[in-house]
Scaffold this active site. Structure first.
Site, mmCIF file in Angstrom:
data_model
loop_
_atom_site.group_PDB
_atom_site.id
_atom_site.type_symbol
_atom_site.label_atom_id
_atom_site.label_comp_id
_atom_site.label_asym_id
_atom_site.label_seq_id
_atom_site.Cartn_x
_atom_site.Cartn_y
_atom_site.Cartn_z
ATOM 1 N N ASP A 1 -32.692 -95.816 27.220
ATOM 2 C CA ASP A 1 -34.113 -95.625 26.698
ATOM 3 C C ASP A 1 -34.063 -93.930 26.538
ATOM 4 O OD1 ASP A 1 -36.835 -96.730 26.159
ATOM 5 O OD2 ASP A 1 -37.147 -94.797 27.394
ATOM 6 N N GLU B 1 -36.740 -90.677 25.645
ATOM 7 C CA GLU B 1 -37.894 -89.797 25.304
ATOM 8 C C GLU B 1 -37.425 -88.587 24.279
ATOM 9 O OE1 GLU B 1 -40.679 -91.406 26.284
ATOM 10 O OE2 GLU B 1 -39.555 -92.748 27.501
ATOM 11 N N HIS C 1 -43.132 -94.761 29.940
ATOM 12 C CA HIS C 1 -42.702 -93.969 28.921
ATOM 13 C C HIS C 1 -41.942 -92.860 29.774
ATOM 14 C CE1 HIS C 1 -45.052 -95.522 25.703
ATOM 15 N NE2 HIS C 1 -46.108 -95.384 26.508
ATOM 16 N N ASP D 1 -38.228 -97.204 32.283
ATOM 17 C CA ASP D 1 -38.414 -97.989 30.819
ATOM 18 C C ASP D 1 -37.068 -98.776 30.741
ATOM 19 O OD1 ASP D 1 -40.780 -97.045 30.774
ATOM 20 O OD2 ASP D 1 -40.603 -96.195 28.439
#
Length: 609
Positions: free
Chosen positions: A55, A57, A196, A201
């Site tokens: 994952d 960001e 998030h 995540d």
């Protein structure tokens, strides 16, 4: 004594039965009883596959314009946790406030973090030899591929599994209302709640993956090869409704999917209707919304068009008219964004969604609210218009009931609200803004370049980049508006474009609207076809006042339709057959500066755009 002869290529006779068991064949080792193959023989069992669930960001949604701020990954095999990978990443610039509000990652947190140049090789080593898994994999994998391309690393041939695709195939609407990670995490009761942040995540996605794999067993999916093909295989509904494409012609045009009640579910276009419509009923159609739409469709209606341009324009008009639920693009073109200089005693700039014939001056349409805000700020930097939102009438000013804002106190506004500027003095600012929005952009460009140079000389590069972005937004918006307005003013344009078969494609455009389209066969005299097309073309009336009819015309598709026409006219070999009126752009307009702006951005690192 007789002997049996074996004919080459035939099946040899079976050995004679014996009470002592099967007879041995010389030269062939004895074989045991036959054993039925297992499903594991068909591929790599899922229990033996190493998955790396990743994952990211980022600072935004596009790899071309944004950068990675955090990478989190979890390695698992056979339900066993093998390791974690997690780190913040310095994106090389500030993190936008809305991203900080969403993720909690601030610019201060990533200042001391490693850059992607150091993080990416470590992650690729961590994930080597595994299957990458992500929730909405195109987003995460897209950023990773972009980072590899930027650093000139070859992207490893990772198999990729998207848990969103899997969830759409095995979860029903009765179980979950959508397929967001938070929704699936609640359903599968994951040990980690998604928040998030990349590693959290990724851990939640691991539990979701395991829950989905358990369900895949009922579909007969037990190997990696079956898992990769499962989400991409056509659904039973797609296979069952292949007959809907049987009578679709092979020609350019528009297709409409309709349900049993005649409601239009989706409108699309293609240069080959038959090929495009048939693709909806095969495994090549992987969009879940399209698959869902096919499940509801009961018929496909087609409209054959003379040219690809006519098909593109008809698609826009039909989408605007019917607003099909499965179309996302151009459903509400009437909601375009405009920068407006209001028509009042003390005009101000306002961002609106409607272009009216009210005496005001409009710049646009703009592509987004953000571009509108940037363009508005660029004009304010050059011209001291008031920025307050109160309506100022002459009577209100004469009575001294206006409110002084902070900009007036620091000298950024002439304060007409309290009478420091009378109507005639303020009118000079309004006239300057009107001239800028209607053609002469030099004042805005000069002011912006002066500020950029001063900020760069003071080593305030981030602020200089912000000024550059404001200027770019204004120039692009003004160039688009001036280009469209020039076409919208023309009573008629007739253009011809070479066709693939050696003939010509013809278009008649009136006040920016496509009024007729046709073709000229190869080796035929074009003039009779041109005259016939003009005679049968749609009657289009000019727009009223400062809002040209094509810009806000029927169905609200004017601006998009004109951009389709202009793209078609920009094609190779296009000839202008007739032009009624003067087709010009302002001498000091933004069109001449668009290339300069694009060149300025070409040298900028993609993560900083």
């Amino acid at each position: 004594m007789t002997s049996a002869h074996h004919v080459p290529g035939s099946v040899p006779p079976p050995p004679e039965a014996s009470s002592q068991g099967p007879r041995a064949v010389p030269g062939v080792p004895p074989q045991g009883p036959p054993v039925q193959g297992t499903l594991d023989d068909l591929g790599t069992p899922l229990a033996e596959v190493t998955f790396v669930v990743v994952d990211l960001e980022t600072t935004g949604g596009s790899p071309a314009e944004s950068a990675i701020t955090e990478i989190g990954a979890v390695k698992v095999r056979g339900g066993e946790h093998l390791g974690d990978f997690g780190t913040l990443v310095d994106p090389g610039g500030p993190i936008p406030p809305f991203i900080t509000a969403l993720t909690g990652i601030t610019t201060q947190m990533v200042v001391a973090a490693p850059r992607i140049e150091r993080v990416l090789p470590a992650f690729l080593e961590f994930a080597r030899g595994s299957v990458l898994v992500a929730h909405n994999a195109p987003f995460d994998i897209g950023f990773l591929k972009a980072a590899c391309a930027k650093l000139e690393y070859a992207w490893p041939s990772f198999p990729v599994v998207d848990t969103v695709d899997l969830a759409r195939r095995v979860m029903t609407r009765d179980e979950v209302p959508n397929h967001k990670l938070a929704t699936l995490a609640r359903y599968f009761r994951t040990a980690t709640e998604p928040c998030h942040r990349a590693l959290a995540d990724a851990k939640a996605t691991v539990d979701v993956l395991h829950g989905l794999i358990e369900r895949l067993g009922s579909f007969g999916v037990t190997s990696l090869e079956e898992l990769k093909g499962f989400a991409k295989a056509p659904t039973p509904e797609q296979r069952r409704k292949r007959h809907l494409a049987e009578n679709v012609p092979s020609a350019p045009g528009v297709y409409l999917f309709e349900d049993a009640d005649g409601e239009i579910l989706y409108v699309g276009k293609s240069t080959d209707l038959r090929t495009r419509v048939r693709s909806y009923f095969t495994g090549s159609e992987t969009r879940w919304r399209a698959r869902e739409m096919v499940g509801l469709a009961e018929r496909v209606r087609t409209i054959v068009c003379a040219t690809g341009l006519e098909a593109e324009v008809r698609e826009l008009r039909l989408i605007a008219e019917h607003k099909p639920r499965y179309n996302r693009r151009s459903k509400f073109p009437e909601r375009a964004i405009w920068l407006k200089l209001t028509a009042e005693p003390f005009p101000r700039l306002s961002i609106v969604r409607e272009c009216r014939d009210d005496g005001a001056v409009y710049l646009g349409p703009l592509s987004s609210s953000r571009q509108a805000e940037e363009a508005k700020a660029a004009v304010h930097e050059a011209i001291p218009l008031r920025q307050c939102t109160q309506r100022l009438s002459l009577r209100l000013v004469e009575q001294g009931k206006g409110r002084v804002c902070a900009l007036a106190e620091i000298g950024r506004c002439g304060a007409p609200c309290v009478g420091h500027e009378d109507q005639d003095e303020y009118a000079e600012h309004a006239d300057a803004a009107r001239a800028v929005m209607q053609g002469d952009v030099r004042p805005v460009v000069a002011a912006a370049r002066l500020r950029i140079a001063r900020l760069a000389a003071e080593y305030r590069y981030e602020e200089a980049a912000a000024q550059r972005d404001r200027l770019a937004a204004f120039v692009r918006a003004a160039a688009r508006g001036q280009r469209l307005a020039a076409l919208a003013r023309l009573p008629q344009v007739v253009a011809a474009r070479p066709a693939f078969d050696g003939g010509w494609e013809l278009s008649v455009v009136r006040y920016g609207r496509l009024a007729a389209a046709g073709t000229v066969p190869p080796r035929a005299a074009p003039r009779p076809y041109v005259d016939a097309l003009i005679a049968t073309a749609e009657t289009v009336l000019p727009g009223a006042g400062g809002a040209p009819g094509a810009m806000t015309g029927a169905g609200g598709t004017g601006a998009e339709e004109m951009e389709c026409v202009l793209r078609w006219m920009d094609g190779p070999g296009v000839r202008l057959v007739e032009v009624e009126g003067e087709w010009t752009c302002p001498a000091h307009g933004a069109e001449s500066l668009r290339g300069w702006i694009d060149n300025a951005y070409a040298a900028v690192d993609p993560s900083e755009r």
